[in-house]
Design a protein around this motif. Structure first.
Motif, PDB file in Angstrom:
ATOM      1  N   UNK A 224       0.798  -1.224   0.000  1.00  0.00           N
ATOM      2  CA  UNK A 224       0.000   0.000   0.000  1.00  0.00           C
ATOM      3  C   UNK A 224       0.836   1.282   0.000  1.00  0.00           C
ATOM      4  N   UNK A 225       2.154   1.159  -0.193  1.00  0.00           N
ATOM      5  CA  UNK A 225       3.033   2.334  -0.175  1.00  0.00           C
ATOM      6  C   UNK A 225       3.868   2.374  -1.447  1.00  0.00           C
ATOM      7  N   UNK A 226       3.826   3.493  -2.149  1.00  0.00           N
ATOM      8  CA  UNK A 226       4.503   3.634  -3.441  1.00  0.00           C
ATOM      9  C   UNK A 226       5.180   5.005  -3.474  1.00  0.00           C
ATOM     10  N   UNK A 227       6.496   5.009  -3.704  1.00  0.00           N
ATOM     11  CA  UNK A 227       7.246   6.265  -3.799  1.00  0.00           C
ATOM     12  C   UNK A 227       7.819   6.361  -5.211  1.00  0.00           C
TER      13      UNK A 227
ATOM     14  N   UNK B 189      15.963  12.030   1.462  1.00  0.00           N
ATOM     15  CA  UNK B 189      14.556  12.355   1.219  1.00  0.00           C
ATOM     16  C   UNK B 189      13.740  11.086   0.960  1.00  0.00           C
ATOM     17  N   UNK B 190      14.272  10.179   0.158  1.00  0.00           N
ATOM     18  CA  UNK B 190      13.566   8.926  -0.110  1.00  0.00           C
ATOM     19  C   UNK B 190      13.379   8.116   1.174  1.00  0.00           C
ATOM     20  N   UNK B 191      14.431   7.982   1.950  1.00  0.00           N
ATOM     21  CA  UNK B 191      14.351   7.199   3.187  1.00  0.00           C
ATOM     22  C   UNK B 191      13.360   7.838   4.161  1.00  0.00           C
ATOM     23  N   UNK B 192      13.404   9.160   4.277  1.00  0.00           N
ATOM     24  CA  UNK B 192      12.466   9.860   5.154  1.00  0.00           C
ATOM     25  C   UNK B 192      11.027   9.653   4.712  1.00  0.00           C
ATOM     26  N   UNK B 193      10.835   9.618   3.416  1.00  0.00           N
ATOM     27  CA  UNK B 193       9.501   9.463   2.847  1.00  0.00           C
ATOM     28  C   UNK B 193       8.852   8.142   3.263  1.00  0.00           C
TER      29      UNK B 193
ATOM     30  N   UNK C 236       8.990   6.574   6.025  1.00  0.00           N
ATOM     31  CA  UNK C 236       8.513   6.498   7.409  1.00  0.00           C
ATOM     32  C   UNK C 236       7.703   7.717   7.826  1.00  0.00           C
ATOM     33  N   UNK C 237       7.295   8.504   6.838  1.00  0.00           N
ATOM     34  CA  UNK C 237       6.608   9.766   7.155  1.00  0.00           C
ATOM     35  C   UNK C 237       5.202   9.772   6.560  1.00  0.00           C
ATOM     36  N   UNK C 238       4.185   9.618   7.403  1.00  0.00           N
ATOM     37  CA  UNK C 238       2.803   9.605   6.918  1.00  0.00           C
ATOM     38  C   UNK C 238       2.387  10.948   6.325  1.00  0.00           C
ATOM     39  N   UNK C 239       3.055  12.017   6.725  1.00  0.00           N
ATOM     40  CA  UNK C 239       2.719  13.337   6.221  1.00  0.00           C
ATOM     41  C   UNK C 239       3.034  13.532   4.754  1.00  0.00           C
TER      42      UNK C 239
ATOM     43  N   UNK D  93      10.437  21.090   3.686  1.00  0.00           N
ATOM     44  CA  UNK D  93      10.847  21.357   5.067  1.00  0.00           C
ATOM     45  C   UNK D  93       9.738  21.034   6.053  1.00  0.00           C
ATOM     46  N   UNK D  94       8.492  21.298   5.659  1.00  0.00           N
ATOM     47  CA  UNK D  94       7.361  21.017   6.545  1.00  0.00           C
ATOM     48  C   UNK D  94       7.182  19.529   6.776  1.00  0.00           C
ATOM     49  N   UNK D  95       7.378  18.736   5.713  1.00  0.00           N
ATOM     50  CA  UNK D  95       7.147  17.293   5.812  1.00  0.00           C
ATOM     51  C   UNK D  95       8.340  16.560   6.418  1.00  0.00           C
ATOM     52  N   UNK D  96       9.547  16.888   5.959  1.00  0.00           N
ATOM     53  CA  UNK D  96      10.732  16.116   6.344  1.00  0.00           C
ATOM     54  C   UNK D  96      11.580  16.791   7.420  1.00  0.00           C
ATOM     55  N   UNK D  97      11.355  18.063   7.651  1.00  0.00           N
ATOM     56  CA  UNK D  97      12.208  18.805   8.565  1.00  0.00           C
ATOM     57  C   UNK D  97      13.277  19.564   7.785  1.00  0.00           C
ATOM     58  N   UNK D  98      13.688  20.655   8.344  1.00  0.00           N
ATOM     59  CA  UNK D  98      14.643  21.541   7.671  1.00  0.00           C
ATOM     60  C   UNK D  98      16.057  21.128   8.053  1.00  0.00           C
ATOM     61  N   UNK D  99      16.745  20.384   7.163  1.00  0.00           N
ATOM     62  CA  UNK D  99      18.111  19.991   7.472  1.00  0.00           C
ATOM     63  C   UNK D  99      19.087  20.745   6.564  1.00  0.00           C
TER      64      UNK D  99
END
Length: 306
Positions: A110-113, A219-223, A225-228, A282-288
């Motif tokens: 159910x998850x597709x990037x 960014x891909x790895x963060x995506x 685990x991030x429901x947002x 930045x809102x979804x993943x955080x500002x790094x």
């Protein structure tokens, strides 16, 4: 441990992402037709299935485990090359996405990037481009990518939560220097290392948003685990406007000797400039803190010198 299907792990971005996932202890499978990538790029212990994602028979060959996510990176990735054979381009980019979505349904994934592109935007004013702006791509490549984004949107009704990461100009160690029609930094670097000269097709004042490979992988790895990030498109860039001249100057600086630069010709489907608004990123993943262009080019030159 999660199970991931990462397409295109013989290529630049796919191999870097597969390596990162393996280091986290995940089980990774890849499909790659080796049209532009190399088998030796595929990280050790990644299960490799040689084949085309646009071939419906290839999915019977992969391990039939339940996948936690499919990350689709494989496909023709050059706007210029897409003009050579638009039918091939649409097969590798859009038809492959449809077949992967079909497989996801049958697998219960159910998850597709999706690795989309800034090329979907087309020509825009000289200001940061937002995800909600109209898309009018200027290349067959961009058309195929925006079509895939719409396929993903439709498949939400079947329970597949997707994210389209609109990648801007990705560069870094591992990029294919033998492909002189894809990747501005790698093209110029290959020319410079070969003969101490750079041939630029177009104006030195054209501008882009160059993002280093490590930041793209993050960014891909963060995506994952991030429901947002579900069911949306996200710009993956630095938000920094850099000119072609900046790239040439940084390459020349790290080369250490005089570089001959020739500005001549043009590239089909090319645009004058585009850079990203990364407020949603930045809102979804955080500002790094991302790798700057000068630092990134320095790392890349050192990598290929070694």
């Amino acid at each position: 441990m999660s199970n991931y299907l990462v397409t295109g792990a013989a290529g630049f971005i796919g191999s870097a992402l597969a390596r990162a996932l393996m280091l986290e202890g995940h089980f990774v499978v890849t499909i790659d037709n080796l049209s532009t990538g190399y088998e030796e790029n595929i990280p050790e212990k990644v299960v490799f299935i040689e084949g085309d994602c646009a071939d419906e028979h290839v999915y019977a060959k992969i391990p039939q485990v339940k996948y936690d996510a499919i990350i689709h990176i494989a496909g023709q990735s050059s706007g210029e090359i897409s003009f050579d054979d638009p039918v091939y381009d649409i097969r590798t980019n859009a038809e492959s996405t449809l077949l992967l979505l079909k497989f996801a349904l049958s697998n219960g994934c159910h998850r597709f990037v999706y690795a989309s592109t800034m090329s979907v935007y087309g020509i825009k004013p000289d200001r940061p481009v937002k995800e909600n702006e109209d898309c009018l791509p200027q290349s067959f490549y961009g058309v195929g990518k925006i079509a895939s984004e719409h396929y993903l949107r439709i498949y939400k009704q079947y329970g597949i939560n997707s994210t389209s990461l609109r990648l801007f100009n990705v560069y870094g160690p591992g990029q294919n220097l033998s492909n002189l029609r894809q990747g501005m930094v790698s093209i110029f670097l290959a020319q410079m290392l070969a003969n101490g000269a750079i041939h630029v097709k177009g104006s030195p004042e054209r501008f882009r948003d160059f993002i280093y490979i490590d930041d793209v992988v993050r960014a891909f790895v963060s995506c994952l685990s991030c429901n947002g990030s579900w069911n949306t498109c996200i710009n993956v860039g630095t938000g920094v406007r850099s000119t072609v001249k900046d790239v040439v100057d940084f390459l020349s600086h790290f080369y250490g000797s005089n570089v001959i630069v020739k500005y001549e010709g043009a590239t089909a489907g090319d645009i004058h400039g585009l850079y990203s608004d990364i407020s949603q990123f930045n809102e979804v993943f955080g500002d790094w803190e991302m790798v700057g262009l000068k630092d990134g080019i320095g790392r890349m030159v050192e990598f290929y010198h070694n």
